[in-house]
Design an enzyme around this catalytic site. Structure first.
Site, PDB file in Angstrom:
ATOM      1  N   GLY A  38      -4.914  -1.944  -0.021  1.00  0.00           N
ATOM      2  CA  GLY A  38      -3.981  -0.907  -0.464  1.00  0.00           C
ATOM      3  C   GLY A  38      -4.144   0.418   0.260  1.00  0.00           C
ATOM      4  N   ARG A  87       5.696   9.928   3.463  1.00  0.00           N
ATOM      5  CA  ARG A  87       6.872   9.687   4.298  1.00  0.00           C
ATOM      6  C   ARG A  87       8.136  10.069   3.526  1.00  0.00           C
ATOM      7  NH1 ARG A  87       6.009   3.641   6.824  1.00  0.00           N
ATOM      8  NH2 ARG A  87       6.405   2.956   4.681  1.00  0.00           N
ATOM      9  N   ARG A 102       0.832  -1.214   0.000  1.00  0.00           N
ATOM     10  CA  ARG A 102       0.000   0.000   0.000  1.00  0.00           C
ATOM     11  C   ARG A 102       0.862   1.258   0.000  1.00  0.00           C
ATOM     12  NH1 ARG A 102      -2.388   0.187   6.109  1.00  0.00           N
ATOM     13  NH2 ARG A 102      -0.647  -0.819   7.153  1.00  0.00           N
ATOM     14  N   LYS A 145       1.999   6.432   1.602  1.00  0.00           N
ATOM     15  CA  LYS A 145       1.531   5.205   2.263  1.00  0.00           C
ATOM     16  C   LYS A 145       0.006   5.256   2.345  1.00  0.00           C
ATOM     17  CE  LYS A 145       1.935   2.391   6.454  1.00  0.00           C
ATOM     18  NZ  LYS A 145       2.661   2.185   7.709  1.00  0.00           N
ATOM     19  N   ASP A 164      10.770  -7.333   7.827  1.00  0.00           N
ATOM     20  CA  ASP A 164      10.345  -6.390   6.785  1.00  0.00           C
ATOM     21  C   ASP A 164      10.048  -5.016   7.377  1.00  0.00           C
ATOM     22  OD1 ASP A 164       8.189  -8.218   7.783  1.00  0.00           O
ATOM     23  OD2 ASP A 164       6.900  -6.709   6.868  1.00  0.00           O
ATOM     24  N   ASN A 165      10.140  -4.890   8.695  1.00  0.00           N
ATOM     25  CA  ASN A 165       9.972  -3.580   9.325  1.00  0.00           C
ATOM     26  C   ASN A 165      11.285  -3.081   9.918  1.00  0.00           C
ATOM     27  OD1 ASN A 165       7.275  -3.484   8.646  1.00  0.00           O
ATOM     28  ND2 ASN A 165       6.564  -4.284  10.603  1.00  0.00           N
ATOM     29  N   ARG A 221      14.528  -2.266   3.387  1.00  0.00           N
ATOM     30  CA  ARG A 221      14.407  -3.035   4.628  1.00  0.00           C
ATOM     31  C   ARG A 221      15.294  -4.270   4.560  1.00  0.00           C
ATOM     32  NH1 ARG A 221       8.730  -1.679   5.763  1.00  0.00           N
ATOM     33  NH2 ARG A 221       8.332   0.125   4.454  1.00  0.00           N
TER      34      ARG A 221
HETATM   35  P1  AMP Z   1       2.838  -4.114   8.081  1.00  0.00           P
HETATM   36  O1  AMP Z   1       2.366  -5.111   9.078  1.00  0.00           O
HETATM   37  O2  AMP Z   1       2.021  -2.863   8.007  1.00  0.00           O
HETATM   38  O3  AMP Z   1       4.297  -3.837   8.189  1.00  0.00           O
HETATM   39  O4  AMP Z   1       2.605  -4.807   6.638  1.00  0.00           O
HETATM   40  C1  AMP Z   1       3.050  -6.090   6.282  1.00  0.00           C
HETATM   41  C2  AMP Z   1       2.769  -6.321   4.821  1.00  0.00           C
HETATM   42  O5  AMP Z   1       1.368  -6.238   4.561  1.00  0.00           O
HETATM   43  C3  AMP Z   1       3.419  -5.327   3.876  1.00  0.00           C
HETATM   44  O6  AMP Z   1       3.731  -6.021   2.696  1.00  0.00           O
HETATM   45  C4  AMP Z   1       2.322  -4.322   3.648  1.00  0.00           C
HETATM   46  O7  AMP Z   1       2.476  -3.623   2.445  1.00  0.00           O
HETATM   47  C5  AMP Z   1       1.110  -5.217   3.604  1.00  0.00           C
HETATM   48  N1  AMP Z   1      -0.135  -4.514   3.981  1.00  0.00           N
HETATM   49  C6  AMP Z   1      -0.512  -4.099   5.208  1.00  0.00           C
HETATM   50  N2  AMP Z   1      -1.718  -3.513   5.156  1.00  0.00           N
HETATM   51  C7  AMP Z   1      -2.126  -3.556   3.870  1.00  0.00           C
HETATM   52  C8  AMP Z   1      -3.290  -3.115   3.159  1.00  0.00           C
HETATM   53  N3  AMP Z   1      -4.315  -2.515   3.789  1.00  0.00           N
HETATM   54  N4  AMP Z   1      -3.327  -3.322   1.838  1.00  0.00           N
HETATM   55  C9  AMP Z   1      -2.327  -3.925   1.191  1.00  0.00           C
HETATM   56  N5  AMP Z   1      -1.216  -4.378   1.786  1.00  0.00           N
HETATM   57  C10 AMP Z   1      -1.112  -4.186   3.113  1.00  0.00           C
HETATM   58 MG    MG Z   2       5.641  -3.054   7.324  1.00  0.00          MG
END
Ligand code: AMP
Ligand code: MG
Length: 496
Positions: free
Chosen positions: A134, A184, A102, A121, A263-264, A191
């Site tokens: 997204g 951002r 997203r 974002k 990934d964070n 990452r």
């Molecule tokens: P996060 O937990 O926010 O770090 O996200 C982990 C993964 O899920 C990453 O690949 C994000 O891009 C994806 N992601 C989280 N929320 C969404 C969303 N609402 N739509 C699409 N991808 C998402």
């Molecule tokens: Mg993330």
């Protein structure tokens, strides 16, 4: 899934020169695409500090042209928007391909501090959205916007937040919620997971290309491989040291990230991806701020070990470039002395100790144990201690402890060390190190509730306050208080 094409969107030129060096790496690393238009966008907040750091005109941020760009309804002229692909370990388990589900990298702009990437974002679907929509909801976007800028003002390395744009567009989380886009900024959004992705795919050419790109741009001192005889080993060592310094800062201010998946983890050692994070109220070392984290993997006091675990994942990914596994371990081993060194340096400053001292470890351990045993408010304790040293009057600090005798014993040993410092200098250092204000969950929650009713004034007030966290502001005493009763058991939704 239907993605809009570039031609459908107008181009906007805020007199910036856009570039995208990451795009030059080639399509193995990303998918080029445009943001999905955001209906009826409105500016919720913008950060004048971030704008200044980026060399942007604050007035421009208020313009309609900026709103179009920052909502994803227009494209930067010369920019090259893309969603990057990465993988990662989530909660200790290999999660396979993730990617910018997203987020969209608009491109990079030249700033007084060098090229900076701007990323939207919440700007819509990408090929990496998986089951997601997204989008990002206004609630979590307010938290990310405020926290990014608050962390920067505290001196903690972080991605920045330039603007927060809302929309009446609604998406489903636990309930239906309105959406937002946060813009951002960072020198790089790469990452650990980007490297894991190409290592797992066995694409060592891409892995090398990515590592060479990051080293050349962000770790040029590693190019010669002077420390460990290999540039990639030096790079891993440098990332380990930066990560150690970052986590030491988190531990010293009581910041709990909440989702330390690989990934964070920023390759530059920045705080990235603000989700269910929390600044500790009472000092509870094993506090878990993420309610989906049932086993407490990302508890506050586990952050230092988890960061090292994540670095091992990065090390494993870089191994094909480094060669000998012992060299990988040698590079990672830099974390072990770096973390306590950085943490002790931070704690020393919090205590106003101007030089290292043989007894400092016992003093630091002692106060942290007392804070935990007495469930003392983290931020209030340190700020009061700073004022106590300045005024040479310790009663207000003592009042925070149920076990006064234990505190008195600690204070006695603290006084012995402090006597060896210049008191005025010590107090000055402490007042610049121990903030009066942090973004407590309940403060963010108040701003979120008001924003839900269309009133953004609380967001702006918090922004102004948290931009100067080391200055008490007359009239804002309430913002330095512990959570009120209604917020004592506030549950922050992890959905975003
Ligand atoms: P996060 O937990 O926010 O770090 O996200 C982990 C993964 O899920 C990453 O690949 C994000 O891009 C994806 N992601 C989280 N929320 C969404 C969303 N609402 N739509 C699409 N991808 C998402
Ligand atoms: Mg993330």
């Amino acid at each position: 899934m239907s993605l809009p094409d570039f031609a459908a969107l107008p181009a906007v030129d805020p007199s910036l020169s856009w570039n995208n060096s990451f795009a030059a790496l080639g399509p193995t690393f990303y998918t080029r695409l445009a943001p999905q238009p955001l209906p009826a966008p409105y500016l919720v907040a913008a950060s004048p500090d971030a704008a200044a750091a980026l060399g942007l005109d604050t007035g421009w941020l208020q313009s309609d042209a900026a709103l179009q760009l920052l909502s994803g309804n227009a494209l930067p002229q010369g920019g090259d928007p893309l969603a990057s692909v990465y993988s990662g370990h989530q909660f200790g388990v290999w999660a396979g391909q993730l990617g910018d589900g997203r987020a969209l990298l608009l491109g990079e702009i030249d700033t007084p501090q060098g090229p900076m990437e701007l990323q939207l974002k919440g700007s819509g679907l990408t090929p990496y959205s998986r089951m997601g929509d997204g989008r990002a909801v206004l609630r979590s976007s307010i938290r990310e916007f405020l926290a990014s800028e608050a962390m920067h003002a505290l001196g903690v390395p972080t991605t920045r937040a330039l603007a927060l744009v809302g929309s009446p567009l609604r998406v489903r989380r636990e309930t239906m919620e309105t959406t937002a886009v946060v813009t951002r900024a960072a020198a790089s959004f790469l990452r650990f997971g980007h490297f894991e992705h190409f290592a797992a795919a066995g694409d060592h050419a891409a892995l090398r290309q990515l590592a060479d790109y990051v080293i050349a741009r962000h770790y040029p001192e590693c190019q010669a491989g002077a420390a460990l005889g290999n540039p990639y080993a030096d790079f891993l060592q440098a990332v380990s040291e930066r990560t150690a310094a970052l986590v030491a800062q988190w531990q010293s201010i009581g910041f709990c990230h909440g989702v330390l998946n690989t990934d964070n983890m920023s390759i530059l050692g920045l705080t990235i991806d603000y989700g269910p994070f929390q600044f500790l109220d009472a000092y509870v070392p094993n506090h878990v701020c993420n309610h989906s984290d049932h086993r407490g993997r990302y508890a506050f006091d586990r952050q230092p070990n988890v960061a090292l675990w994540n670095l091992y994942c990065l090390g494993q990914a870089l191994q094909p470039l480094i060669g000998a596994p012992e060299r990988v371990v040698e590079a990672l081993d830099a974390y072990k002395p770096a973390f306590p060194r950085e943490l002790i340096a931070r704690m020393r400053a919090k205590l106003g100790l101007l030089a290292p001292h043989a007894d400092e470890n016992a003093l630091i351990d002692g106060i942290l144990r007392l804070l935990a045993d007495n469930a003392v408010d983290t931020t209030i304790f340190w700020r009061r201690l700073a004022h106590a040293v300045a005024a040479d009057h310790y009663e207000p600090v003592r009042d925070l402890f149920a076990d006064r005798a234990a505190f008195d014993a600690w204070l006695l040993s603290y006084m012995e060390l402090l006597c060896q410092s210049d008191k005025a200098l010590a107090a000055d250092l402490m007042l610049k190190t121990n903030p009066a204000y942090v973004l407590r969950n309940y403060l963010a929650e108040q701003a979120i509730r008001q924003a839900g009713a269309g009133d953004f004034s609380e967001i702006h007030r918090l922004q102004a306050l948290l931009a100067h966290p080391f200055e008490e502001r007359p009239g804002d005493e309430a913002y330095a208080l512990p959570p009120p009763d209604w917020a004592a058991h506030l549950s922050i939704s992890c959905s975003s």
